[in-house]
Design an enzyme around this catalytic site. Structure first.
Site, short mmCIF file in Angstrom:
data_model
loop_
_atom_site.label_atom_id
_atom_site.label_comp_id
_atom_site.label_asym_id
_atom_site.label_seq_id
_atom_site.Cartn_x
_atom_site.Cartn_y
_atom_site.Cartn_z
N HIS A 212 29.55 67.65 132.39
CA HIS A 212 30.57 67.18 132.98
C HIS A 212 31.99 67.09 132.39
O HIS A 212 33.00 67.05 132.97
CB HIS A 212 30.27 65.46 133.11
CG HIS A 212 29.06 65.29 133.99
ND1 HIS A 212 27.69 65.40 133.75
CD2 HIS A 212 29.14 65.02 135.34
CE1 HIS A 212 27.08 64.94 134.76
NE2 HIS A 212 28.06 64.53 135.51
N ASP A 286 25.86 72.67 141.12
CA ASP A 286 26.29 71.27 140.66
C ASP A 286 27.60 71.06 141.02
O ASP A 286 28.36 71.97 141.46
CB ASP A 286 25.91 71.39 139.00
CG ASP A 286 25.88 69.84 138.49
OD1 ASP A 286 25.92 69.09 139.27
OD2 ASP A 286 25.09 69.89 137.26
#
Length: 981
Positions: A212, A286
């Site tokens: 992230h 993702d």
């Protein structure tokens, strides 16, 4: 099994991944699509149900203008999400594929929803069928809020304890274990029309960065990746996996391009995943707004590169107009073939058909909260925690605790200033002294607790408030560890960590150590059941903690037959049907059949229904709780006197064929002398039903001063009420009057007495038991049975043991005690025996009765001890007098038989045994159904003439519902587990 399809001639079945008609629908939709429509299908946009109207308008604009193919819902609430799903689906020309991160259920993203266990917790479970059930239930909940794709399970092998992003989200460090767990979870979802998603390919388990926030680099060679990271993906792809999520990782051994995320790598997505591993399902990136990909690639460019790599669906793109522009340019210049777009769109349409979007109907919102928290879901969640409990260390096999009568226990909850559910369930098994501290006990707390807890035989320490933050020692303070180690020097300490298994490294060399993984109240409920032998423990550590605590370690702790606590579905009962008891009791209270009551149902050794209703009295000042005790009346016969008789008979201290005179020689020459114990137990001895002994001590409705006094003294010391005392010799007088009672005039042939229910027989049996054991009946049953069972409420004379506020009052006695009977036995014959009668006198709550009856159901075995002889129990639960129109066994009442009416549900089996009580009580055991049912009330308050409970047959109506709950149980879970096999 991929998404390639063909029509079938057979109708679709539940879990059928290739329903009839799929190709026709896909072809008809695809044939009408323009290029812009097709490109739009490749985008799955992030949506929220808690961001307000501006966000909603933005999503609607994307649906209308760019005809996006799907949404991934993030934070919000279930009702709000349903409203938006209905709104967006209605707006979209093609049905939207709706996804959600639901690794541990809807609660990962939505408030007011159920959180299922973390995957690390699930990794400890030995039997994968429980995970299948969870997957099926999560699928049910996802569909309820309009979700078709669950981005779960995480199949990353967490080989690195320092992993900042996976950790507890993984099933563990063993690739085979991860694969088994993931397959079960996947099948639970996909057999119930929700597409599972294995993430994060090629494996995110050994990273020290969170994608992230940056692009992690994995430097392992291909051999290592094949044996660990990619092992679970291979297993799921070879089975029936429908979708995969590609991680943002840089793996030089798979693609040496610098700073290239695997999500944009053609060698990884097409070469490895699709071609080498043969995956034909949907491939998701993702989220494309993560730094792991945006750090090196710009919006628009990243979406195009992902498609070139072979991805099907672009998750959470940052700039859709720019991405579409780039994709169109690539098609025009030939760097991206339109045929590749077509292939992806057809695959997406097939997926939409599989999940039923070809026939989307508006999602209902009625009873949503009840549906999301239905009993079956709670039952599944409960079983998962039960199966996960891991006994890491068990020195000398001390666990489970066997002795609850001769040892003293304490509990300490570190990290919780108030009493925890863990402590509440511990005390259901025996007396505990509880202590609570913060996460770091203060010196004062340590000193105070040490002074008291160190004197106990065992101290159970629960560590609460833990986190998953390795950098913060999982919130396990050094002060807490120091306190535990200091206590270990004084006494035996069982440590239970309600948190991350990696935290156990701070608890080395503990003699008794339990990993409980999470601080959920259902886990707090499960652990005491393992500690005290209500549950088997099969859990194993899913990760290596230290050299002394390795993956796969876990001691099996076997059940020793103690009562447990569960949900109806876990014992094959229908919770919705069982809930009908509420309305029956509410109506009974409304009609003033009783001011309140307790109802308990247990099956297969598990209490699955335990409720208190109404109030102590009609003044409605004090609500009934499950800890309150009731006067049991004639239940005393079977819960006290009969237990003592069976105990002595099993020890061969008494003979049922012997005569009363053999034990009570003073009966020589009386009409009671030749009665046998067998006859008395079967109510076949010719005794009258009862005798008003209290009338002997009254003169013209007034107290006879020769027997009674309103002042306590050395001569008048038998307490009948707060302000009434009987002469010390009153028990002897009652016994003499008992001997002098006349026999029944109901005789059969050859002077054989016919069946006639009688209190008097059990008054004689009390005398026999006390004469043989040379001590009082209450002492016999307490020391030999009640204490061994860990019972706290069942016993005689509650005012000497319990707070008066914990005791429900009974009758307004206008004859003997001239006032409300509260805390003293209602039955006058019993109170004249100092409250200890063979026929009446016991008080209890429903729970303690259920435990005692469970011991009887289990052939006298309970808590690792054989308290009664199984042979004796079978003997006493046999009918011997049916020819005399007597349905009873020896002491036990039983259901009706032939043309003899009975007191139980007609659905009860012939093996059923139990009894009724005059005060409005009953207790029944059905061995065939492994069922215990207890009903307690004070229907005689304020006057014994209230027979509404009896006339309306309320106790039996409730019992009918209980049997209906068994009959109406559906084997959905069992069917699912068969599929997994």
């Amino acid at each position: 099994m991929g998404l390639s399809v063909k029509d079938r001639n057979q109708p679709p079945q539940k879990g059928d991944l290739f329903p009839i008609g799929q190709t026709n629908w896909v072809d008809s939709v695809f044939s009408q699509m323009e290029l812009e429509d097709k490109i739009g299908q490749l985008f799955m946009v992030t949506a929220y149900s808690n961001l307000g109207n501006a966000h909603v308008q933005q999503i609607e604009s994307l649906i209308k203008e760019y005809k996006i193919g799907g949404l991934i819902f993030m934070q919000g609430g279930p009702i709000r999400q349903i409203k938006l799903v209905n709104r967006y689906q209605n707006l979209s020309e093609l049905p939207l594929l709706i996804a959600q991160d639901a690794e541990y259920g809807l609660a990962m993203r939505l408030d007011s929803t159920m959180r299922f266990p973390n995957q690390m917790t699930l990794g400890a479970i030995d039997d994968e069928r429980y995970l299948y059930d969870m997957g099926a239930e999560i699928a049910h909940q996802l569909k309820a809020v309009g979700v078709n794709v669950s981005f779960a399970p995480v199949v990353d092998v967490n080989i690195n304890p320092a992993n900042p992003v996976i950790g507890w989200r993984s099933f563990g460090e063993n690739p085979e274990n991860v694969t088994r767990k993931a397959k079960a979870y996947m099948k639970g979802l996909q057999h119930n029309q929700v597409i599972a998603n294995a993430k994060h390919f090629p494996g995110h388990g050994d990273t020290n960065l969170d994608s992230h926030y940056d692009l992690p680099v994995i430097k392992h060679d291909r051999t290592r990746l094949d044996s660990i990271e990619m092992y679970p993906f291979r297993g799921l792809i070879a089975d029936s996996l429908l979708s995969v999520m590609i991680a943002h990782l840089n793996v030089p051994s798979l693609d040496s391009t610098p700073n290239l995320p695997t999500s944009l790598s053609k060698p990884v997505v097409t070469g490895l995943l699709k071609n080498e591993l043969g995956f034909q399902g949907l491939v998701f990136t993702d989220a494309l707004n993560m730094k792991g990909v945006t750090k090196y690639y710009r919006a628009g460019e990243v979406e195009l590169e992902a498609l070139k790599a072979g991805v099907d669906i672009l998750l959470s793109p940052e700039n859709i107009p720019l991405a579409i522009k780039k994709i169109k340019e690539a098609i025009e210049d030939g760097t991206l073939a339109e045929e590749d777009i077509d292939e992806r769109v057809i695959k997406i349409l097939k997926a939409k058909f599989i999940v039923g979007l070809n026939r989307f109907e508006k999602l209902p919102m009625d009873n949503l909260q009840a549906d999301l928290f239905r009993s079956r879901a709670l039952a599944i969640k409960s079983e998962l925690y039960e199966q996960a409990v891991t006994v890491v260390n068990n020195k000398e096999g001390l666990l489970p605790f066997v002795n609850v009568d001769s040892l003293e226990y304490a509990s300490i909850s570190i990290g919780s200033k108030s009493k925890t559910s863990f402590q509440k369930y511990l005390e259901k098994y025996t007396d505990f002294e509880h202590f609570n501290t913060g996460s770091t006990p203060t010196p004062g707390e340590v000193s105070k607790i040490m002074a008291k807890a160190s004197t106990k035989n065992f101290v159970v320490v629960g560590i609460h408030g833990m986190t998953n933050r390795r950098s913060k020692r999982y919130n396990l303070s050094s002060g807490a560890v120091s306190f535990i180690n200091k206590l270990r020097q004084k006494t035996k300490v069982v440590v239970v960590a309600f948190g991350n298994p990696y935290s156990l490294k701070y608890l080395p060399s503990q003699d008794w150590l339990v990993c409980a993984y999470e601080d959920d109240t259902l886990m707090q409920k499960a652990v005491p059941q393992v500690l005290f032998g209500s549950l088997n423990s099969y859990g194993k550590l899913p990760v290596t903690v230290s050299e002394e605590m390795k993956e796969g370690q876990g001691f099996r702790v076997n059940s020793i037959g103690r009562m447990g606590y569960s949900f109806p579905e876990n014992v094959k009962m229908n919770a919705r049907k069982l809930a009908m008891i509420d309305s029956v009791v509410a109506e009974a209270i409304r009609k003033e059949e009783s001011p309140g009551c307790q109802v308990l149902v247990a099956r297969k050794g598990k209490i699955i229904f335990e409720k208190a209703y109404g109030y102590h009295t009609y003044s409605k000042k004090k609500p009934v709780t499950t800890d309150n005790v009731y006067d049991l009346a004639s239940l005393t016969k079977v819960l006290s006197t009969l237990q003592a008789v069976m105990l002595l008979e099993g020890d061969k201290k008494i003979n049922l064929d012997a005569k009363l005179v053999d034990y009570l020689p003073e009966l020589e020459g009386t009409d009671k002398a030749n009665m046998t114990l067998f006859q008395i137990l079967g109510h076949q001895a010719g005794l009258i039903p009862f005798y008003p002994f209290w009338s002997k001590i009254m003169e013209k409705k007034k107290h006879n001063p020769a027997f009674l006094s309103t002042t306590q003294s050395d001569s008048f010391n038998v307490q009948l009420s707060d302000d009434l005392f009987a002469i010390n010799t009153i028990e002897d007088s009652v016994y003499q009057w008992l001997i002098e009672t006349k026999l029944s005039t109901r005789r059969g042939r050859a002077s054989t007495y016919t069946y006639r229910y009688s209190d008097l027989g059990f008054m004689f049996l009390k005398q026999v038991v006390e004469r043989v054991e040379r001590t009082r009946l209450d002492s016999i049953v307490t020391s030999n049975i009640y204490t061994s069972l860990g019972l706290k409420y069942l016993g005689y004379n509650p005012l000497g043991r319990l707070d008066k506020n914990n005791i429900t009052p009974t009758e307004m006695d206008i004859y003997l005690r001239k006032g409300l009977v509260h805390g003293y036995v209602h039955d006058p014959g019993a109170i004249l025996q100092s409250g200890v009668g063979g026929h009446a006198g016991l008080f209890s709550n429903a729970h303690d009765i259920a435990v005692l009856l469970q011991m009887n159901l289990q052939g006298g075995y309970y808590g690792g001890k054989q308290l009664l002889s199984q042979e004796s129990l079978e003997k006493f639960n046999t009918r011997y007098f049916v020819k005399n129109r007597n349905r009873r066994g020896l002491g036990w009442d039983k259901p009706g038989v032939k043309d003899i009416e009975g007191p139980t549900s007609e659905k009860s089996s012939p093996e059923t045994f139990g009894h009724l009580g005059f005060t409005g009580t009953c207790a029944w055991v059905d061995p065939q159904h492994e069922l215990v049912y207890v009903f307690l009330s004070n229907r005689i308050h304020p006057f014994a003439g209230n027979r509404k409970l009896i006339r309306n047959n309320t106790r039996q109506v409730i019992q009918d519902i209980i049997y209906s709950s068994i009959e109406d149980y559906h084997e959905d879970a069992a069917i699912g587990r068969a599929k997994l096999d």
